[in-house]
Design an enzyme around this catalytic site. Structure first.
Site, PDB file in Angstrom:
ATOM      1  N   SER A 153      -5.344  -0.294   1.633  1.00 33.08           N
ATOM      2  CA  SER A 153      -5.754  -1.244   2.657  1.00 33.08           C
ATOM      3  C   SER A 153      -4.802  -1.187   3.847  1.00 33.08           C
ATOM      4  CB  SER A 153      -5.835  -2.649   2.031  1.00 33.08           C
ATOM      5  OG  SER A 153      -6.534  -3.543   2.861  1.00 33.08           O
ATOM      6  N   ASP A 202     -12.579  -1.969   0.194  1.00 32.95           N
ATOM      7  CA  ASP A 202     -11.125  -2.066   0.094  1.00 32.95           C
ATOM      8  C   ASP A 202     -10.606  -1.523  -1.239  1.00 32.95           C
ATOM      9  OD1 ASP A 202      -8.440  -3.164  -0.200  1.00 32.95           O
ATOM     10  OD2 ASP A 202      -8.944  -4.533   1.433  1.00 32.95           O
TER      11      ASP A 202
END
Length: 290
Positions: free
Chosen positions: A44, A167
């Protein structure tokens, strides 16, 4: 301090949205001290910060937590109405980051860095983590970082080779197992949360079940994320106790959340990263040299 990149010492950088100002501070301290690693993996926001670190662009990450957050395209209602994403991933990793952007990534320097660089993404169709590297990136095409940062509900999935991804933190937020499987014998791990943090089950289940209904495996991944994350945290500290991992984690209570947009708090968190590095510098040097 200077360390030549050692292929068997890896760097693992957790994500965490705006909490990643902490690892931005640590990474800039690494650049100051010319500390290098043979293998680097990020998740991320941590994956984006790693790109600047590997490109040797000290201070660049800090600007993304302080200067650029004031643009309405970065986060919020304008971004949501314009792109459907609460975080303006196309703005952050596109408009700002491309060669002609306001704050370009030095992609040639990143590409020429000898370190192996991997990023964690979650396959929206399978709900499983995947790991990809520079083969999925090219000048001004940073969709791999966007995909790793695409928080469900807050962002649409990002397609890579026709496959939607979310993510990476959903399924492998602190990828120490991947780093060890890639041949690392020792790890430096940068966490974005305090050592005593325990992730609770995700709230608003009805909302994410509805928004992610096309991706039932993602709903399942969100349901079990707290269990997987807390198990991984225990593994990280077990590796630390065995001398396999050196862990950086915020030494003071956090006043920044995933979606915080307060410049002062972000600067303070970045500065905490610098201070924590300074406090552990000698211990880190000993860890890297043995």
């Amino acid at each position: 301090m200077y360390t030549k990149p050692h292929k068997r010492i890896g760097l693992v950088v957790e994500g965490g949205g705006m909490k990643c100002a902490y690892n931005a501070g640590i990474l800039d301290a690494f650049l100051d001290e010319k500390i290098q690693f043979g293998y680097c993996i990020g998740v991320s926001g941590g994956s984006g910060n790693l790109a600047s670190y590997l490109a040797g662009q000290r201070g660049r990450n800090l600007r993304f937590f302080t200067d650029h957050i004031h643009s309405p395209d970065y986060f919020g209602l304008k971004s949501l109405l314009k792109t459907g994403d609460l975080f303006g991933l196309k703005y952050i990793y596109g408009d700002l980051t491309r060669a002609e952007g306001k704050d370009p990534l030095d992609f040639p320097a990143l590409r020429n860095n000898p370190a192996q660089y991997e990023i964690v993404v979650t396959n929206a169709l399978t709900g499983e983590p995947e790991y990809h590297g520079m083969e999925m990136m090219k000048q001004d095409d940073y969709r791999l970082i966007m995909a790793s940062s695409a928080i469900p509900v807050a962002c649409h999935p990002v397609e890579l080779n026709g496959v939607p991804y979310f993510d990476g933190g959903l399924t492998d937020a602190i990828p120490v197992r991947r780093a060890l499987a890639q041949g690392c014998e020792k790890l430096v791990v940068i966490l974005s949360k305090n050592r005593d943090f325990v992730l609770k089950p995700q709230g608003m289940r009805g909302l994410y079940r509805q928004v992610c209904r096309r991706y039932p495996h993602i709903v399942d991944a969100i349901d079990r994320r707290h269990t997987v994350y807390n198990q991984t945290m225990r593994q990280v500290f077990s590796l630390e106790q065995r001398g396999v991992a050196f862990v950086f984690a915020p030494s003071e209570p956090l006043h920044v959340g995933t979606y915080s947009m307060k410049e002062k708090a972000e600067r303070e968190l970045y500065d905490l990263g610098l201070r924590d590095f300074a406090a552990q510098k000698e211990a880190l040097e000993a860890f890297l040299s043995h």
